[in-house]
Design a protein around this motif. Structure first.
Motif, PDB file in Angstrom:
ATOM      1  N   PHE A   1       0.844  -1.185   0.000  1.00 11.60           N
ATOM      2  CA  PHE A   1       0.000   0.000   0.000  1.00 11.60           C
ATOM      3  C   PHE A   1       0.884   1.241   0.000  1.00 11.60           C
ATOM      4  CE2 PHE A   1      -2.307  -3.398   2.139  1.00 11.60           C
ATOM      5  CZ  PHE A   1      -3.530  -3.385   1.478  1.00 11.60           C
ATOM      6  N   PHE A   2       0.435   2.272  -0.705  1.00 12.12           N
ATOM      7  CA  PHE A   2       1.140   3.554  -0.738  1.00 12.12           C
ATOM      8  C   PHE A   2       0.271   4.549   0.017  1.00 12.12           C
ATOM      9  CE2 PHE A   2       2.801   7.419  -2.889  1.00 12.12           C
ATOM     10  CZ  PHE A   2       4.151   7.215  -2.631  1.00 12.12           C
ATOM     11  N   VAL A   3       0.679   4.838   1.266  1.00 11.11           N
ATOM     12  CA  VAL A   3      -0.158   5.630   2.176  1.00 11.11           C
ATOM     13  C   VAL A   3       0.529   6.961   2.472  1.00 11.11           C
ATOM     14  CG1 VAL A   3      -1.343   5.665   4.406  1.00 11.11           C
ATOM     15  CG2 VAL A   3      -0.996   3.482   3.213  1.00 11.11           C
ATOM     16  N   ASP A   4      -0.082   8.031   2.042  1.00  9.81           N
ATOM     17  CA  ASP A   4       0.433   9.384   2.312  1.00  9.81           C
ATOM     18  C   ASP A   4       1.917   9.508   1.959  1.00  9.81           C
ATOM     19  OD1 ASP A   4      -2.093  10.018   3.236  1.00  9.81           O
ATOM     20  OD2 ASP A   4      -1.592   9.671   5.340  1.00  9.81           O
ATOM     21  N   GLY A   5       2.274   8.948   0.799  1.00 10.17           N
ATOM     22  CA  GLY A   5       3.649   9.085   0.326  1.00 10.17           C
ATOM     23  C   GLY A   5       4.623   8.060   0.868  1.00 10.17           C
ATOM     24  N   GLU A   6       4.164   7.087   1.667  1.00  9.00           N
ATOM     25  CA  GLU A   6       5.055   6.073   2.230  1.00  9.00           C
ATOM     26  C   GLU A   6       4.564   4.679   1.864  1.00  9.00           C
ATOM     27  OE1 GLU A   6       5.594   6.461   6.380  1.00  9.00           O
ATOM     28  OE2 GLU A   6       6.380   8.508   6.289  1.00  9.00           O
ATOM     29  N   TRP A   7       5.534   3.775   1.611  1.00 10.94           N
ATOM     30  CA  TRP A   7       5.200   2.385   1.316  1.00 10.94           C
ATOM     31  C   TRP A   7       4.891   1.668   2.622  1.00 10.94           C
ATOM     32  CZ3 TRP A   7       3.954   1.462  -3.367  1.00 10.94           C
ATOM     33  CH2 TRP A   7       4.572   2.139  -4.420  1.00 10.94           C
TER      34      TRP A   7
END
Length: 486
Positions: free
Chosen positions: A74-80
């Motif tokens: 998942f790519f959440v708010d710019g973080e993996w």
């Protein structure tokens, strides 16, 4: 995630008539923007996820997949990110979640023992009895070398001057102060160490640390009587340092030189040199001192540099470098750093010292000295983490002169922990979580960011759910990995 079989002719792979399974992916941990990426998108295209109706913190997406084994993140708010609660493995993209969509009589899945139970009509990934596996794949040497080159270049071009805060104070002690008074000053100021100034010579001559107090209390306690204020009052810091040097030549510090100059750094020394001084001399801090000019009585003490501040500089520089430096997203269990209960990936081979709360304070202090560690995990009968006793906790014995009423062999560790808690709550020290923890599946970048927080010198690696201790990763462990030091 849920899947249902369909015979639709829609084909993301371009093969007409291929069976696809509509699969729901769920990210239940909130965020502003969340997207999905995986082996089925070629690890390039991000597929958007949207909040569920009435549940703004739960993001979901439906993607049609072919039967087989798939990996995703998942790519959440710019973080993996990956979901620890779902099956996961270590792959080329760090920790990735796995999804298996079997088809009838799939010979590969049958051989792996992963075929769907026959009594299930629709596969429910969230509740299927699927074994979580974290394989200990070694990080490629090329990735390690590239990362170390970047670290070396960064720290070689940055100076200690950049660590200096805009404002603040640094406390130094007169080397002729009585030990008892110095003991209370460190406790009341809430500081673990203080540089020592010899006012007669006009120079800094050393550092007073918790290890000094541990050795003093043990030396006095070995006489077989309770500690007294008079004994501590009769020892000046300089007298103790001379006695310690004599003792070091005999037993305790035989590997170090008995006579040595103060370990310090100049403001324009590189951060690489500062970090190496800390590691090679096994100290927690290095004073940043500006040499006195003509006409000045004393040199200027500017700051006490530690690995934590240097780590913060590193994290700030590499915050958005996970693509160019893939090792940042690798699980710590695949990287040769830290001390582990068992061999999970690579370790430094050290024995992980642990104690139980009913053991004596004397045994804890002896272990801190003999094992040359700064903290010991305190565990229950199931090896689950309860607390930690650190060298700096020794200053809590200054509360109400507690050191005059106890014997180190009689006081239990849990009693010392209670005393520390009372002491810290009175002065407001050590706010927040006492034992900082991580999982073996956490990425190197996440561990580095935790260690960059003020006051955090180590992370206890625990088993998810049970808090069973699996290892310890300290700041010095990570920096030794940076510099390829044994």
């Amino acid at each position: 995630m849920f899947s249902s079989r369909t015979d639709c002719t829609h084909d993301t792979a371009g093969i007409s008539g291929q069976v696809l399974i509509a699969t729901k992916f769920v990210w239940p941990y909130g965020g502003r923007t969340v997207s999905l990426i995986g082996s089925f998108t070629g690890w390039t295209d991000r597929y958007p996820m949207f909040p569920a109706e009435g549940c703004p913190n739960i993001f979901q997406a439906v993607y049609s997949l072919t039967p087989g084994i798939h990996q995703y993140k998942f790519f959440v708010d710019g973080e993996w990110r990956h979901d620890d609660q779902q099956p996961h493995v270590v792959g080329n993209y760090g920790i990735v979640n796995t999804l298996i969509l079997p088809q009838e009589s799939n010979p590969i899945l049958t051989a792996l023992g992963l075929e769907k139970p026959s009594n299930q009509i629709n596969m429910d990934v969230d509740h299927w009895n699927f074994r979580h596996v974290v394989t200990t794949l070694r990080v490629p040497e090329a990735d390690i070398g590239l990362f170390r080159d970047h670290i070396f270049e960064l720290l070689s071009t940055r100076t200690a001057y950049e660590l200096l805060p805009d404002s603040g104070k640094v406390i130094a002690l007169d080397s002729n102060l009585p030990v008892k008074q110095a003991f209370h000053i460190l406790y009341e100021q809430g500081i673990p160490v203080a540089p020592l100034l010899d006012t007669y010579k006009g120079e800094f001559v050393g550092v007073l640390s918790p290890l000094d107090f541990i050795l003093i209390l043990k030396a006095l306690s070995n006489r077989g009587s309770n500690l007294t204020e008079d004994e501590l009052e009769s020892h000046t810091i300089s007298a103790w340092k001379e006695a310690k040097q004599h003792l070091s030549r005999q037993i305790v510090m035989h590997r170090r030189q008995s006579q040595r100059q103060l370990i310090h750094a100049e403001p324009y020394d590189s951060l690489k040199d500062v970090a190496l001084k800390i590691l090679q001399n096994q100290v927690a801090t290095v004073p940043i001192i500006h040499s006195s000019s003509l006409g000045e009585s004393f040199p200027h003490l500017l700051y006490l540099a530690s690995l934590s501040e240097i780590m913060k500089c590193i994290c700030r520089h590499f915050r958005h470098s996970s693509v160019s430096l893939p090792i940042l997203q690798q699980a710590i269990c695949t990287i040769p750093l830290g001390t582990w209960i068992q061999r999970i990936g690579e370790s430094n081979g050290k024995h992980l010292a642990m104690l139980r709360p009913n053991e004596s304070l004397s045994s804890a202090l002896a272990l801190l000295v003999q094992a040359q560690v700064s903290s010991i995990p305190i565990i229950d009968d199931h090896d689950c983490l309860l607390d930690a006793y650190s060298r700096s906790d020794i200053t809590s014995l200054a509360k109400d002169n507690a050191y005059t009423r106890i014997h180190l062999d009689d006081m239990r560790i849990y009693q010392a922990l209670q005393l520390r808690q009372e002491s810290n709550s009175h002065y407001g020290f050590y706010k927040g979580q006492r034992c900082q923890m991580c999982l073996q599946s956490d990425s190197l970048q996440k561990v580095m960011e935790q260690l960059a927080n003020p006051g955090v010198r180590r992370l206890f690696v625990v088993e998810a759910g049970s808090n069973r201790v699996e290892g310890i990763i300290s700041l010095s462990d990570v920096f030794r990995f940076f510099f390829s030091l044994a």
